[in-house]
Design a protein around this motif. Structure first.
Motif, mmCIF file in Angstrom:
data_model
loop_
_atom_site.group_PDB
_atom_site.id
_atom_site.type_symbol
_atom_site.label_atom_id
_atom_site.label_comp_id
_atom_site.label_asym_id
_atom_site.label_seq_id
_atom_site.Cartn_x
_atom_site.Cartn_y
_atom_site.Cartn_z
ATOM 1 N N UNK A 90 0.818 -1.201 0.000
ATOM 2 C CA UNK A 90 0.000 0.000 0.000
ATOM 3 C C UNK A 90 0.856 1.256 0.000
ATOM 4 N N UNK A 91 1.986 1.191 0.674
ATOM 5 C CA UNK A 91 2.858 2.369 0.711
ATOM 6 C C UNK A 91 3.398 2.716 -0.679
ATOM 7 N N UNK A 92 3.542 1.711 -1.535
ATOM 8 C CA UNK A 92 4.038 1.979 -2.895
ATOM 9 C C UNK A 92 3.045 2.824 -3.679
ATOM 10 N N UNK A 93 1.753 2.519 -3.523
ATOM 11 C CA UNK A 93 0.736 3.307 -4.210
ATOM 12 C C UNK A 93 0.745 4.750 -3.724
ATOM 13 N N UNK A 94 0.928 4.952 -2.418
ATOM 14 C CA UNK A 94 0.986 6.318 -1.881
ATOM 15 C C UNK A 94 2.211 7.062 -2.425
ATOM 16 N N UNK A 95 3.336 6.367 -2.545
ATOM 17 C CA UNK A 95 4.531 7.019 -3.091
ATOM 18 C C UNK A 95 4.325 7.437 -4.542
ATOM 19 N N UNK A 96 3.681 6.573 -5.316
ATOM 20 C CA UNK A 96 3.450 6.898 -6.722
ATOM 21 C C UNK A 96 2.521 8.098 -6.846
ATOM 22 N N UNK A 97 1.493 8.158 -6.008
ATOM 23 C CA UNK A 97 0.565 9.298 -6.051
ATOM 24 C C UNK A 97 1.293 10.600 -5.737
ATOM 25 N N UNK A 98 2.171 10.560 -4.734
ATOM 26 C CA UNK A 98 2.921 11.766 -4.374
ATOM 27 C C UNK A 98 3.846 12.189 -5.517
ATOM 28 N N UNK A 99 4.539 11.225 -6.124
ATOM 29 C CA UNK A 99 5.451 11.545 -7.225
ATOM 30 C C UNK A 99 4.690 12.101 -8.420
ATOM 31 N N UNK A 100 3.530 11.534 -8.716
ATOM 32 C CA UNK A 100 2.750 12.026 -9.849
ATOM 33 C C UNK A 100 2.211 13.430 -9.598
ATOM 34 N N UNK A 101 1.820 13.715 -8.382
ATOM 35 C CA UNK A 101 1.373 15.069 -8.062
ATOM 36 C C UNK A 101 2.508 16.073 -8.216
ATOM 37 N N UNK A 102 3.689 15.713 -7.747
ATOM 38 C CA UNK A 102 4.838 16.599 -7.912
ATOM 39 C C UNK A 102 5.200 16.777 -9.389
ATOM 40 N N UNK A 103 5.136 15.688 -10.148
ATOM 41 C CA UNK A 103 5.444 15.784 -11.576
ATOM 42 C C UNK A 103 4.425 16.665 -12.302
ATOM 43 N N UNK A 104 3.155 16.517 -11.958
ATOM 44 C CA UNK A 104 2.125 17.361 -12.564
ATOM 45 C C UNK A 104 2.341 18.825 -12.213
ATOM 46 N N UNK A 105 2.727 19.088 -10.968
ATOM 47 C CA UNK A 105 2.982 20.469 -10.554
ATOM 48 C C UNK A 105 4.156 21.066 -11.329
#
Length: 412
Positions: free
Chosen positions: A91-106
């Motif tokens: 589950x922690x992997x999914x949270x990490x991917x979401x954070x990275x994608x949000x930063x990349x989108x920003x």
């Protein structure tokens, strides 16, 4: 395969002292290879070269499709799919991917200027491709036939539904272009003028508007003159060996893979007969449709022929052939159903790219867990599977605490 009588002899081009005329030795070695050693058995291709070919193919296709689509959302999502291949199934992997994608989108939408948005999207796609190297290597080492099947499928789809429509659209435009005709005419005139000057046969009469002193002559004379003198040399040094190599390859295929050549020829003739019959019956058939159908069928026939060279399990080979044929049929139907300009559908090709990557991840997950048994739903996840020893190690403290609870009460 019989080797040439000169296969054991080494050819060494003697060059003068000081390393002069090095290009002559290179040309002689190439001619020696084309004339004496071309019939030798081909060397074994290392796995690193196969991996580099797959990586370069997927990277180039992803970058080109990103440049055509110009969608930062797809680039960010594709980057997240690649990051999932280097993170375990937790589950922690999914949270990490979401954070990275949000930063990349920003970064892509807010921090980068509009002129750099495409470069940022391409960088995200390239980062995603780097994350897939481990999965490609795993499938290449564990299931070579599956690796080749997916790669051949992707190359066939890109050729049939990507390169063919672009060639059929831009080819006639380039041939009928006035600029191309004018450039060819000017090059021919410069070549004829140069030949006349060298042979002292007289002055060539220039065409109106391109003679000496004209504005067009002063602007393009240097480039066209150089091109007219270099072009015959390039055609001689590159064109003749290329045609010889193609002829030798076709001769080798006729000798060792005659069935494949016959099957391809029969397939092409049957499609042409069908197209002629439909034309006689005044049934409207698009050139794009018949061209894609011919190329897709030829790709399936060639895959079946090449798969028989390294096949061990005939049942598995038939299953892979059915899968490749089914995918080509589905992509063909989707290509005809989805409206697209110039018969070119980049979203469909991008979907095929993602599907091929998911196929690699599924087989990599299956091989990571031993490669025995049957496929299950968890193999379809893009995340890298957690090793069994790690799962057992995480579960051991809880089990030991439960087992030792009665003992603790007894000591109390």
């Amino acid at each position: 395969m019989e080797q040439s009588p000169f296969s054991g002899m080494e050819f060494i081009a003697r060059e003068p002292a000081g390393g002069q005329f090095h290009w002559r030795g290179t040309v002689l070695r190439c001619l020696h290879f084309l004339t004496c050693r071309i019939c030798d058995p081909p060397p074994e291709v290392p796995d690193t070269a196969r991996l580099a070919l797959a990586f370069g193919t997927f990277l180039a296709s992803a970058v080109l499709l990103t440049a055509v689509l110009r969608s930062w959302v797809l680039s960010v999502a594709y980057c997240g799919l690649g990051l999932a291949r280097v993170l375990p199934t937790r589950r922690s992997s999914l949270a990490k991917i979401v954070v990275v994608l949000l930063l990349a989108s920003l970064v892509v939408r807010c921090l980068c200027p509009p002129s750099w948005e495409l470069c940022a999207s391409i960088c995200l796609v390239a980062l995603s491709e780097l994350c897939w190297l481990g999965s490609l290597r795993k499938v290449l080492d564990g299931e070579f036939d599956v690796f080749v099947s997916i790669l051949f499928l992707f190359l066939g789809v890109e050729l049939t539904f990507g390169f063919c429509p672009l060639f059929m659209h831009w080819g006639p435009l380039m041939v009928d272009s006035r600029e191309v005709h004018h450039a060819v005419r000017v090059v021919a005139q410069h070549a004829a003028r140069a030949a006349g000057q060298h042979s002292n046969t007289g002055e060539e009469q220039p065409a109106p508007g391109v003679g000496p002193g004209s504005e067009q002559e002063s602007e393009h004379a240097g480039a066209f003159l150089v091109l007219s003198r270099i072009l015959p040399l390039v055609l001689l040094l590159v064109g003749v060996p290329t045609l010889s190599f193609v002829a030798l390859v076709y001769c080798w295929m006729f000798e060792h893979m005659s069935r494949m050549v016959q099957a391809v020829a029969v397939t092409f003739v049957l499609w042409m007969v069908l197209y002629a019959c439909l034309s006689l019956l005044h049934v409207p058939v698009s050139h794009d449709t018949i061209g894609k159908a011919i190329l897709g069928t030829v790709c399936v026939v060639m895959y079946h022929a090449f798969s028989q060279l390294t096949c061990v399990d005939w049942h598995a080979a038939r299953m892979r052939l059915c899968c490749v044929t089914g995918v080509f049929l589905v992509v063909f139907l989707l290509d005809q159903a989805i409206p697209s300009g110039d018969h070119f559908c980049p979203p469909l090709l991008f979907g095929v790219l993602v599907a091929c990557k998911l196929a690699y991840s599924t087989w990599a997950n299956f091989l990571e867990e031993g490669g025995v048994g049957q496929f299950c739903a968890k193999h379809l996840l893009p995340f890298w599977p957690v090793p069994r020893m790690a799962v057992e190690r995480d579960a051991m403290p809880e089990a030991s605490a439960v087992d030792n609870a009665p003992l603790a009460r007894n000591y109390i």
